[in-house]
Design a protein around this motif. Structure first.
Motif, PDB file in Angstrom:
ATOM      1  N   SER A  75      48.093  17.226  67.804  1.00  0.00           N
ATOM      2  CA  SER A  75      47.720  17.795  68.986  1.00  0.00           C
ATOM      3  C   SER A  75      47.420  19.199  68.729  1.00  0.00           C
ATOM      4  CB  SER A  75      48.126  17.212  70.442  1.00  0.00           C
ATOM      5  OG  SER A  75      49.739  17.803  70.380  1.00  0.00           O
ATOM      6  N   GLY A  76      46.777  19.611  70.162  1.00  0.00           N
ATOM      7  CA  GLY A  76      46.628  21.265  69.977  1.00  0.00           C
ATOM      8  C   GLY A  76      45.226  21.493  70.420  1.00  0.00           C
ATOM      9  N   ASP A  77      44.796  22.702  70.476  1.00  0.00           N
ATOM     10  CA  ASP A  77      43.528  23.281  70.850  1.00  0.00           C
ATOM     11  C   ASP A  77      42.772  23.757  69.591  1.00  0.00           C
ATOM     12  OD1 ASP A  77      45.033  25.512  70.343  1.00  0.00           O
ATOM     13  OD2 ASP A  77      44.492  26.459  72.378  1.00  0.00           O
ATOM     14  N   ARG A  78      43.371  23.385  68.394  1.00  0.00           N
ATOM     15  CA  ARG A  78      42.574  23.760  67.038  1.00  0.00           C
ATOM     16  C   ARG A  78      41.397  23.221  66.830  1.00  0.00           C
ATOM     17  NH1 ARG A  78      47.463  23.017  63.267  1.00  0.00           N
ATOM     18  NH2 ARG A  78      47.682  21.592  64.746  1.00  0.00           N
ATOM     19  N   SER A  79      40.506  23.392  66.144  1.00  0.00           N
ATOM     20  CA  SER A  79      39.641  22.538  65.675  1.00  0.00           C
ATOM     21  C   SER A  79      40.208  21.851  64.403  1.00  0.00           C
ATOM     22  CB  SER A  79      38.214  23.467  65.117  1.00  0.00           C
ATOM     23  OG  SER A  79      38.683  24.064  63.929  1.00  0.00           O
ATOM     24  N   LEU A  80      39.508  20.466  64.401  1.00  0.00           N
ATOM     25  CA  LEU A  80      39.786  19.682  63.376  1.00  0.00           C
ATOM     26  C   LEU A  80      40.061  20.273  61.929  1.00  0.00           C
ATOM     27  CD1 LEU A  80      38.033  16.558  64.197  1.00  0.00           C
ATOM     28  CD2 LEU A  80      39.918  17.563  65.339  1.00  0.00           C
ATOM     29  N   VAL A  81      39.010  21.404  61.559  1.00  0.00           N
ATOM     30  CA  VAL A  81      39.273  21.773  60.208  1.00  0.00           C
ATOM     31  C   VAL A  81      40.361  22.803  60.258  1.00  0.00           C
ATOM     32  CG1 VAL A  81      37.961  23.480  58.693  1.00  0.00           C
ATOM     33  CG2 VAL A  81      36.654  21.459  59.830  1.00  0.00           C
ATOM     34  N   GLU A  82      40.447  23.566  61.172  1.00  0.00           N
ATOM     35  CA  GLU A  82      41.556  24.441  61.268  1.00  0.00           C
ATOM     36  C   GLU A  82      43.137  23.688  61.259  1.00  0.00           C
ATOM     37  OE1 GLU A  82      41.994  27.897  60.921  1.00  0.00           O
ATOM     38  OE2 GLU A  82      39.780  27.467  60.589  1.00  0.00           O
ATOM     39  N   ALA A  83      43.037  22.581  61.890  1.00  0.00           N
ATOM     40  CA  ALA A  83      44.412  21.653  61.875  1.00  0.00           C
ATOM     41  C   ALA A  83      44.593  21.213  60.433  1.00  0.00           C
ATOM     42  CB  ALA A  83      44.245  20.590  62.793  1.00  0.00           C
ATOM     43  N   VAL A  84      43.688  20.812  59.828  1.00  0.00           N
ATOM     44  CA  VAL A  84      43.830  20.046  58.352  1.00  0.00           C
ATOM     45  C   VAL A  84      44.307  21.306  57.432  1.00  0.00           C
ATOM     46  CG1 VAL A  84      42.862  18.879  56.648  1.00  0.00           C
ATOM     47  CG2 VAL A  84      42.417  18.049  58.817  1.00  0.00           C
ATOM     48  N   LEU A  85      43.608  22.324  57.627  1.00  0.00           N
ATOM     49  CA  LEU A  85      44.022  23.576  56.819  1.00  0.00           C
ATOM     50  C   LEU A  85      45.295  23.798  56.955  1.00  0.00           C
ATOM     51  CD1 LEU A  85      40.374  25.667  57.155  1.00  0.00           C
ATOM     52  CD2 LEU A  85      41.458  24.382  54.873  1.00  0.00           C
ATOM     53  N   PRO A 143      38.036  20.868  69.455  1.00  0.00           N
ATOM     54  CA  PRO A 143      39.709  20.837  69.443  1.00  0.00           C
ATOM     55  C   PRO A 143      40.191  19.490  69.290  1.00  0.00           C
ATOM     56  CG  PRO A 143      38.763  21.222  71.694  1.00  0.00           C
ATOM     57  CD  PRO A 143      37.541  21.048  70.866  1.00  0.00           C
ATOM     58  N   LEU A 144      41.397  19.484  68.801  1.00  0.00           N
ATOM     59  CA  LEU A 144      42.104  18.062  68.638  1.00  0.00           C
ATOM     60  C   LEU A 144      42.411  17.372  69.970  1.00  0.00           C
ATOM     61  CD1 LEU A 144      45.034  18.965  66.174  1.00  0.00           C
ATOM     62  CD2 LEU A 144      43.379  17.115  65.886  1.00  0.00           C
ATOM     63  N   ASP A 145      42.537  18.134  71.133  1.00  0.00           N
ATOM     64  CA  ASP A 145      42.998  17.578  72.115  1.00  0.00           C
ATOM     65  C   ASP A 145      41.799  16.770  72.847  1.00  0.00           C
ATOM     66  OD1 ASP A 145      45.701  18.005  71.959  1.00  0.00           O
ATOM     67  OD2 ASP A 145      45.540  19.836  73.123  1.00  0.00           O
ATOM     68  N   SER A 148      40.806  10.972  71.145  1.00  0.00           N
ATOM     69  CA  SER A 148      41.555  10.108  71.691  1.00  0.00           C
ATOM     70  C   SER A 148      42.721  10.061  70.537  1.00  0.00           C
ATOM     71  CB  SER A 148      41.049   8.505  71.482  1.00  0.00           C
ATOM     72  OG  SER A 148      40.405   8.227  70.596  1.00  0.00           O
ATOM     73  N   GLY A 149      43.783   9.258  70.684  1.00  0.00           N
ATOM     74  CA  GLY A 149      44.976   9.309  69.648  1.00  0.00           C
ATOM     75  C   GLY A 149      44.436   8.741  68.481  1.00  0.00           C
ATOM     76  N   GLY A 150      43.618   7.542  68.530  1.00  0.00           N
ATOM     77  CA  GLY A 150      43.292   6.880  67.227  1.00  0.00           C
ATOM     78  C   GLY A 150      42.462   7.909  66.400  1.00  0.00           C
ATOM     79  N   TRP A 151      41.611   8.597  67.035  1.00  0.00           N
ATOM     80  CA  TRP A 151      40.676   9.669  66.083  1.00  0.00           C
ATOM     81  C   TRP A 151      41.783  10.695  65.782  1.00  0.00           C
ATOM     82  CZ3 TRP A 151      35.976   9.074  64.444  1.00  0.00           C
ATOM     83  CH2 TRP A 151      35.305   8.274  64.981  1.00  0.00           C
ATOM     84  N   ARG A 152      42.658  11.206  66.340  1.00  0.00           N
ATOM     85  CA  ARG A 152      43.669  12.251  65.909  1.00  0.00           C
ATOM     86  C   ARG A 152      44.676  11.634  64.953  1.00  0.00           C
ATOM     87  NH1 ARG A 152      47.056  13.584  70.043  1.00  0.00           N
ATOM     88  NH2 ARG A 152      46.369  12.243  71.568  1.00  0.00           N
ATOM     89  N   MET A 153      44.771  10.365  64.826  1.00  0.00           N
ATOM     90  CA  MET A 153      45.562   9.922  63.620  1.00  0.00           C
ATOM     91  C   MET A 153      44.792   9.935  62.458  1.00  0.00           C
ATOM     92  SD  MET A 153      48.556   9.004  64.314  1.00  0.00           S
ATOM     93  CE  MET A 153      48.720   8.310  62.702  1.00  0.00           C
ATOM     94  N   ARG A 154      43.508   9.988  62.637  1.00  0.00           N
ATOM     95  CA  ARG A 154      42.445  10.241  61.498  1.00  0.00           C
ATOM     96  C   ARG A 154      42.745  11.441  61.103  1.00  0.00           C
ATOM     97  NH1 ARG A 154      36.893   7.170  61.722  1.00  0.00           N
ATOM     98  NH2 ARG A 154      37.451   5.210  62.936  1.00  0.00           N
ATOM     99  N   VAL A 155      42.987  12.492  61.819  1.00  0.00           N
ATOM    100  CA  VAL A 155      43.081  14.055  61.563  1.00  0.00           C
ATOM    101  C   VAL A 155      44.398  14.175  60.741  1.00  0.00           C
ATOM    102  CG1 VAL A 155      43.190  16.469  62.150  1.00  0.00           C
ATOM    103  CG2 VAL A 155      41.601  14.619  63.487  1.00  0.00           C
ATOM    104  N   ALA A 156      45.278  13.269  60.995  1.00  0.00           N
ATOM    105  CA  ALA A 156      46.847  13.301  60.447  1.00  0.00           C
ATOM    106  C   ALA A 156      46.656  12.857  58.936  1.00  0.00           C
ATOM    107  CB  ALA A 156      47.842  12.332  61.084  1.00  0.00           C
ATOM    108  N   LEU A 157      45.537  11.751  58.744  1.00  0.00           N
ATOM    109  CA  LEU A 157      45.524  11.230  57.467  1.00  0.00           C
ATOM    110  C   LEU A 157      44.604  12.200  56.568  1.00  0.00           C
ATOM    111  CD1 LEU A 157      45.489   8.846  55.438  1.00  0.00           C
ATOM    112  CD2 LEU A 157      43.605   7.889  56.632  1.00  0.00           C
TER     113      LEU A 157
END
Length: 633
Positions: A75-85, A143-145, A148-157
């Motif tokens: 979770s968080g307010d970072r963009s998806l790219v920043e969260a993965v980096l 931003p990550l937040d 939904s939870g399912g899409w954020r799990m994709r970011v974790a992957l």
């Protein structure tokens, strides 16, 4: 890479692992399988160190990195790219240090290491991974937040795939992916450069993405070479061999014991008897093969309706505020249709399902359906709508208020709920048992159309196979939304693509779609789509449809016999109630005795007719079973 030796672990009084041992070399792709509740996720927790073993040892290669992608969404307010980096701790730390350090030698070291990590191309690699998991360019900047939870799990992957740990642990990754994401992930895992352990019930992924299967059974870990299909064959041979060895050992035990019992008391044979007794004690027992029983599904037969069941003419649909999601739909659904909806999440598959199930009204156009049409709808979010403090019996009796208790329990029994499970509170049921309850509630009216939106998320492999058999035996139309390729391949005869606001037939099979998707998402295709293989898969789908058509007359005979038997039994029950009326015999009704005699004659006739209906029903069942066994395949 990973060595497990004599692992023992229990939860409360329940023993999950008993002296379990396993060795996984570097670079191996392992599918970890087992029944729901066997301890697969627990094993991942033990490997990561989040849980501690009662005894035994788990060791990793020194300095090996490890990542578990489980059930916790970032979770968080970072963009998806920043969260993965940010998931690449070393690269981020070096980039931050490079901005502040003044030491020339250290600056050179940092830039050398960043070059080794290919840090310059990191944002592009992250974008490619996110695109493969279904995030377009606009979504990657959000931003990550906002997801939904399912899409954020994709970011974790995505984070795990970007950082590429030496040991990657995946716990049911397909549960939060759509079919398109699963196909992309299969391709990525096949070429992942390090070691992978994936817990999954997705048979297609286990056939395509792993090199070995580890089966958690009887509290032990048994390794097999190859994918899931190879595992099934090898396990069958292993069980047959164990059964033969146990039978042979049991015979040897009986022979030795008989000699001991016979000659132990004789002085001349005492030493020989003692020798055989020691042999008997030295025999290591061979465990018998315990086959785990899979509870079947059984969908009730719907009343037949003339085609088409559903016609859409110029239909557009969306939600109350906003533009239509799907537009100008001109489609029809017939009683024997088996349709799988393809397309990435967010394109409108669930919207189309809600339209067909009458949960959404069309914005314009018209839908034509028979007045008596019944539609069953299954969706995972309905798990949250179950009443936690009520039992399956209470849920079903609410939908069947006029049925007897026996009939209500029989309906639950056809979905695997024995008497004790039917009376357990919903909040004590497993995810698979809750899913079975949803199936039972959906099908209680014997719908002519069943819409299944991700029906397999909480089912293990054997239960998924049972669902496939039940759907192929079902006489109505089926509309599938599923990430499980095995389910789609085995049950769907037609593929409809939901994309760009339209629903259109896809002219090809699942392998054609897979190749197209990998090409669109930048993955590497393979040679599996050669003309011979494509023709073979199309022939297989046509064969499945032809087989259902061949068996249809036999199933109709069974249905007709059941209907006749039910109608006759109802007439018999009505006459028995009439005969129990005291007024027939006390003179309150004129010609009462004569009417009673007539009713007795009618009762005898109906009893003979019931016997005849039962004979026809048994004959129809025998004919159907014989026809099934004599399948041309």
């Amino acid at each position: 890479m990973l060595h497990i030796k004599d692992l023992t672990y229990r939860i409360g009084e329940r023993l999950l692992f008993d002296q379990a041992t396993l060795h996984i070399p570097p670079g191996r792709k392992v599918g970890l399988i087992g029944r729901n509740g066997a301890g697969k996720s627990t094993l991942l927790g033990l490997i990561t160190g989040h849980l501690s073993a009662e005894s035994g040892n788990i060791s990793l290669r020194p300095r090996a990195s490890l990542t578990l992608v489980g059930q916790e969404a970032p979770s968080g307010d970072r963009s998806l790219v920043e969260a993965v980096l940010d998931a690449h701790k070393e690269m981020r730390a070096l980039q931050k240090e490079a901005l502040t350090t003044k030491n020339p030698q250290r600056i050179a070291e940092i830039h050398t290491r960043l070059a080794d990590l290919d840090a310059h191309a990191a944002p592009a690699r992250v974008a490619a991974i996110l695109a493969g998991l279904g995030f377009d360019e606009a979504a990657q900047a959000r931003p990550l937040d906002s997801f939904s939870g399912g899409w954020r799990m994709r970011v974790a992957l995505a984070s795990a795939l970007f950082t590429q740990p030496d040991l990657l642990l995946l716990d049911e990754p397909t549960n939060y992916l759509d079919l398109e994401g699963v196909i992309w992930l299969e391709n990525i895992l096949r070429t992942y450069p390090y070691t992978v352990i994936v817990v999954s019930h997705d048979r297609s992924l286990l056939n395509r993405a792993v090199t070995h299967i580890v089966h958690l059974e009887a509290m032990r870990l048994v390794s097999y070479t190859g994918g899931y299909d190879s595992f099934e064959k090898a396990r069958l041979l292993r069980n047959e061999r164990l059964a033969a060895m146990k039978s042979k050992q049991d015979a040897q035990r009986r022979h030795l014991q008989a000699f001991v019992d016979r000659f132990r008391a004789k002085a001349s044979k005492a030493s020989q008897a003692q020798s055989r007794l020691k042999m008997l004690e030295r025999l290591q027992p061979i465990a018998g093969v315990v086959e785990e029983h899979t509870i079947p599904f059984s969908f009730p037969k719907p009343d037949p309706l003339s085609p088409p069941l559903i016609s859409l003419e110029g239909v557009s649909v969306g939600y109350e505020t906003g533009k239509p999601i799907l537009r100008n739909l001109d489609l029809r659904i017939d009683p024997d249709d088996r349709i799988a909806l393809l397309g990435s999440n967010g394109n409108g598959k669930s919207t189309f399902a809600k339209l067909i199930s009458r949960r959404l009204k069309p914005m314009n156009g018209k839908i034509i359906v028979p007045r008596s049409l019944k539609v069953g709808y299954f969706a995972q979010h309905q798990l949250d709508e179950l009443h936690a403090s009520e039992t399956p019996y209470m849920h079903m009796s609410t939908l069947m208020p006029d049925s007897t208790e026996a009939r209500t329990r029989a309906r639950l029994g056809s979905f695997g709920f024995s008497a004790d499970k039917a009376d357990r509170q919903v909040d004590t049921l497993s995810g698979g048992e809750k899913a079975r309850l949803l199936f039972a509630l959906m099908a209680h009216e014997a719908p002519q159309v069943m819409i299944l939106d991700e029906p397999t998320n909480h089912l293990d492999i054997d239960s998924r196979e049972a669902l496939i058999r039940a759907l192929n035996d079902y006489d109505g139309a089926v509309i599938l939304i599923s990430h499980d390729r095995r389910l789609v391949d085995a049950c769907a005869d037609r593929l409809w693509l939901v994309s760009d606001g339209k629903v259109t037939p896809f002219h090809g099979d699942m392998e054609d779609y897979r190749q197209q998707l990998l090409k669109d998402r930048g993955g590497r295709t393979d040679s599996e789509s050669d003309a011979g293989a494509v023709d073979q898969r199309k022939a297989s789908r046509q064969s499945s449809a032809q087989e259902r058509a061949r068996l249809a007359p036999f199933k109709k005979r069974i249905s007709d016999a059941e209907k006749a038997l039910e109608d006759t039994a109802e007439k018999k029950a009505a006459i028995e109630r009439a005969l129990n009326n005291p007024a027939l015999y006390d003179g309150s009704i004129k010609d009462g005795p004569a009417k009673a005699a007539h009713l007795q004659q009618e009762l005898a006739r109906l009893e003979r007719l019931i016997s005849d209906c039962e004979r026809k029903w048994f004959a129809a069942q025998d004919a159907y079973e014989a026809a099934s066994e004599n399948s041309p395949d």
